[in-house]
Design an enzyme around this catalytic site. Structure first.
Site, PDB file in Angstrom:
ATOM      1  N   HIS A 247      70.681 104.097 -38.690  1.00 17.31           N
ATOM      2  CA  HIS A 247      70.964 105.403 -38.113  1.00 17.31           C
ATOM      3  C   HIS A 247      71.868 106.156 -39.085  1.00 17.31           C
ATOM      4  O   HIS A 247      73.033 105.812 -39.249  1.00 17.31           O
ATOM      5  CB  HIS A 247      71.626 105.240 -36.747  1.00 17.31           C
ATOM      6  CG  HIS A 247      71.713 106.526 -35.971  1.00 17.31           C
ATOM      7  ND1 HIS A 247      71.544 107.752 -36.559  1.00 17.31           N
ATOM      8  CD2 HIS A 247      71.933 106.763 -34.648  1.00 17.31           C
ATOM      9  CE1 HIS A 247      71.666 108.694 -35.633  1.00 17.31           C
ATOM     10  NE2 HIS A 247      71.887 108.125 -34.463  1.00 17.31           N
TER      11      HIS A 247
ATOM     12  N   HIS B 109      63.481 109.232 -32.119  1.00 15.41           N
ATOM     13  CA  HIS B 109      64.831 108.883 -32.578  1.00 15.41           C
ATOM     14  C   HIS B 109      64.891 107.350 -32.703  1.00 15.41           C
ATOM     15  O   HIS B 109      65.313 106.833 -33.720  1.00 15.41           O
ATOM     16  CB  HIS B 109      65.822 109.416 -31.546  1.00 15.41           C
ATOM     17  CG  HIS B 109      67.244 109.413 -31.976  1.00 15.41           C
ATOM     18  ND1 HIS B 109      67.642 109.800 -33.224  1.00 15.41           N
ATOM     19  CD2 HIS B 109      68.374 109.091 -31.296  1.00 15.41           C
ATOM     20  CE1 HIS B 109      68.962 109.699 -33.304  1.00 15.41           C
ATOM     21  NE2 HIS B 109      69.428 109.273 -32.149  1.00 15.41           N
TER      22      HIS B 109
ATOM     23  N   CYS C  30      74.216 113.096 -32.823  1.00 17.59           N
ATOM     24  CA  CYS C  30      73.033 112.588 -33.513  1.00 17.59           C
ATOM     25  C   CYS C  30      71.880 113.563 -33.530  1.00 17.59           C
ATOM     26  O   CYS C  30      70.854 113.285 -34.147  1.00 17.59           O
ATOM     27  CB  CYS C  30      72.629 111.256 -32.905  1.00 17.59           C
ATOM     28  SG  CYS C  30      74.011 110.110 -32.962  1.00 17.59           S
TER      29      CYS C  30
END
Lengths: 210, 376
Positions: free
Chosen positions: B304, B270, B143
């Site tokens: 995401h 994030h 990620c």
């Protein structure tokens, strides 16, 4: 900024069921299929790290190569955030992706899913050696010594890192190849240490082909 | 060291095919996240930000959806610059976690499929499409891939290896990815709630995004000032319990940009809305002494988006700097991390000069990036 004299303090190649440390054969087990070969490497070096058995083949290859690479090094002298890990390969985590995808037809396996990222190998090595510095995983069709050298040299030259483990860890089914080198920005310029150059890592990679 | 300027950008997402359309929708609190009942993707209904079929660019020349999204986003960003893709001083850097993994679902697991899945095949096809002088560098680092791709570009420009970099990221949501996160119990059964007391997991999202970076002074205005990655060295699937390692990356990024903690005006986190990620980030922000700095997460708008996330969120930062606007954290209501933080939950203006962008992912990786505005 001044160019530092970065040196290759150690190298490890795993190829064709043979393990090389600093260009010398340290173990071989010809004829074994990859999973058996990886188990035999673990047993030969008498490691005590049961987590190894839970890893996928990519992580086992990277972890084992790092273990052999760093044996006898004084890597602990560096602060954890000054040691980096820059890896690359051709097949990312495809070897485990196909295995994981088979499980989704029944019950998806979280234990396999976590290994469907190539940088889990980086994580496994960092956990073992407590490395907390810069990390990156790149995918290339073929080993790219020019890119790797340029990228790692930059991190050493601008003081982001003092030491870096870099190289290639690739596996797809029975095809695999690993080259890891330990590069230190103020490395030992003694008789055995080679300068960290594109040509030297290229030579290490191709030395044990075939 | 040479400055690295932002020359152009594009977000190609379910809420818009240009950055402008995306920002307009963010300002209206429009999210791409919806409930889906596609049994080909999941046996149970799920929330995600997915492209409607008509939003996916028409596939030509045997490009996959993943490749077509990248091409669309790169083309859009390139148009705004007049940059020549065949310039030998231009490098393309691609960010993705799973690329063409959906081919495992639709084809036999044979050599041809494996070759089509390999990320370097997509890189080659994209290079041919745009006539890039070099085969793109592919970053696949969970990620943090998007931030790491930007960092890689910054380093290659700073060192003089290249003058321009086309940094593009994409992922599509497939059964492979969704089933994996579901098997981890990491997917929320409703729209995600970053940093909220009731947060219980992520929503996935698909998108592509592109940022073009350049050493050319004609693009002066916004720069990438510094950045770093770090590793938790703790657990392959759970983040650090202390946030200390994300803090290491933040410290190194600030040092590179010659900034102090107090120079940061805004943090784009994030903020995946999992219990542990948000807690870890909150601790890292506290360790950096930035608990009063406004922070947001855009996961409530986009979900995401994996390999695109860091690039999309950096683009929103770039435009936040240009417009002096902070976007809200959609889904955040009641503070739910164990330390106080200044979570932005309304759209508001604020004078912005220096932004910190963070990301973390599986494998214990963390990344921090500094995006700056230079006033003339």
């Amino acid at each position: 900024m001044a160019e530092k004299n970065a040196y290759i303090s150690a190298s490890c190649v795993i190829s064709n069921n043979t393990v090389y440390k600093n260009k010398q054969v340290v173990f071989e087990n010809k004829g074994a299929v990859l999973p058996d070969f990886l188990t035999s490497v673990y047993q030969h070096f008498a490691w005590k790290y049961p987590k190894y058995y839970k890893m996928d083949n990519l992580s086992k290859l990277g972890w084992a190569a790092a273990e052999i690479l760093l044996q006898g090094s004084d890597i602990e002298k560096y602060p954890p955030e000054d040691v980096g890990l820059i890896l690359s390969n051709a097949n990312a985590s495809l070897d485990t992706d196909t295995r994981y995808f088979e499980t989704t037809k029944d019950i998806a396996s979280p234990a396999l899913f976590v290994y469907t990222l190539p940088n889990i190998t980086t994580g496994e090595i960092c956990i073992r050696h407590k490395f907390k510095g810069e990390n990156a995983f790149f995918v290339f069709e073929k080993f790219d010594p020019g890119f790797l050298h340029q990228y790692v040299n930059n991190l050493l030259n601008n003081d982001t890192l003092q030491a870096c483990i870099c190289g290639w860890v690739d596996v797809l089914q029975e095809d695999y190849k690993v080259l890891l080198v330990l590069v230190e920005s103020n490395g030992n310029a003694g008789n055995t240490a080679e300068r960290f150059t594109k040509e030297n890592i290229e030579n290490l990679y191709s030395l044990h082909n075939g | 060291m040479r400055a690295v300027y932002v020359a152009a950008d594009n977000i190609y997402s379910p809420i818009g095919s240009t950055t402008g359309e995306n920002l307009a929708n963010l300002k209206k609190n429009i999210s791409g996240i919806k409930e889906h009942t596609d049994t080909a993707l999941s046996p149970v209904p799920f929330y995600a930000s997915l492209f409607a079929p008509q939003q996916v660019p028409v596939t030509k020349n045997n490009f996959t959806k993943f490749e077509q999204l990248l091409i669309q986003s790169i083309s859009n960003a390139m148009e705004a610059t007049g940059l020549k893709s065949n310039d030998p001083k231009t490098i393309c850097i691609l960010s993705t976690t799973k690329g063409n993994i959906s081919l495992l679902e639709s084809s036999d697991s044979d050599q041809t499929t494996h070759s089509n899945i390999s990320l370097h095949s997509s890189a080659k096809k994209i290079a041919e499409h745009f006539s890039f002088a070099h085969t793109p560098v592919v970053v696949s680092n969970a990620c943090i891939s998007g931030i790491l791709a930007l960092l890689t570009a910054m380093r290659l420009i700073q060192s003089g290896t290249y003058d321009h970099a086309v940094v593009a990221g994409a992922d599509t949501i497939t059964k492979f990815i969704l089933s994996g996160f579901q098997s981890f119990q990491a997917v929320s059964a409703r729209p995600c709630k970053p940093f909220d007391a009731e947060r219980d997991g992520i929503n996935l999202g698909e998108a592509a995004a592109t940022i073009i970076l350049s050493a050319d002074e004609k693009y002066r205005g916004i720069t990438i000032g510094g950045g770093a990655t770090s590793n938790d060295a703790n657990h392959i699937s759970g983040p650090s319990r202390t946030g200390e390692e994300l803090f290491i990356a933040i410290k190194k990024a600030l040092k590179q940009a010659n900034l102090a903690e107090s120079d940061i005006d805004f943090i784009s986190a994030h903020g995946t809305a999992t219990l542990y990620n948000d807690e870890m980030e909150a601790k890292a922000i506290t360790l950096a002494g930035m608990q009063s700095v406004p922070v947001n997460s855009l996961k409530g708008f986009y979900g995401h988006t994996l390999g695109a996330a860091g690039i999309i969120e950096s683009i929103v930062c770039i435009h936040s700097l240009k417009e002096n606007i902070i976007y809200p954290t959609l889904g955040y209501e009641t503070h739910g991390v164990p330390v106080p933080l200044n979570i932005a939950n309304t759209l508001h203006t604020a004078p912005l000069k220096n932004i910190l962008k963070t990301a973390s992912g599986f494998g214990g990786c963390n990344a921090a990036l500094i995006i700056q505005k230079h006033l003339n």
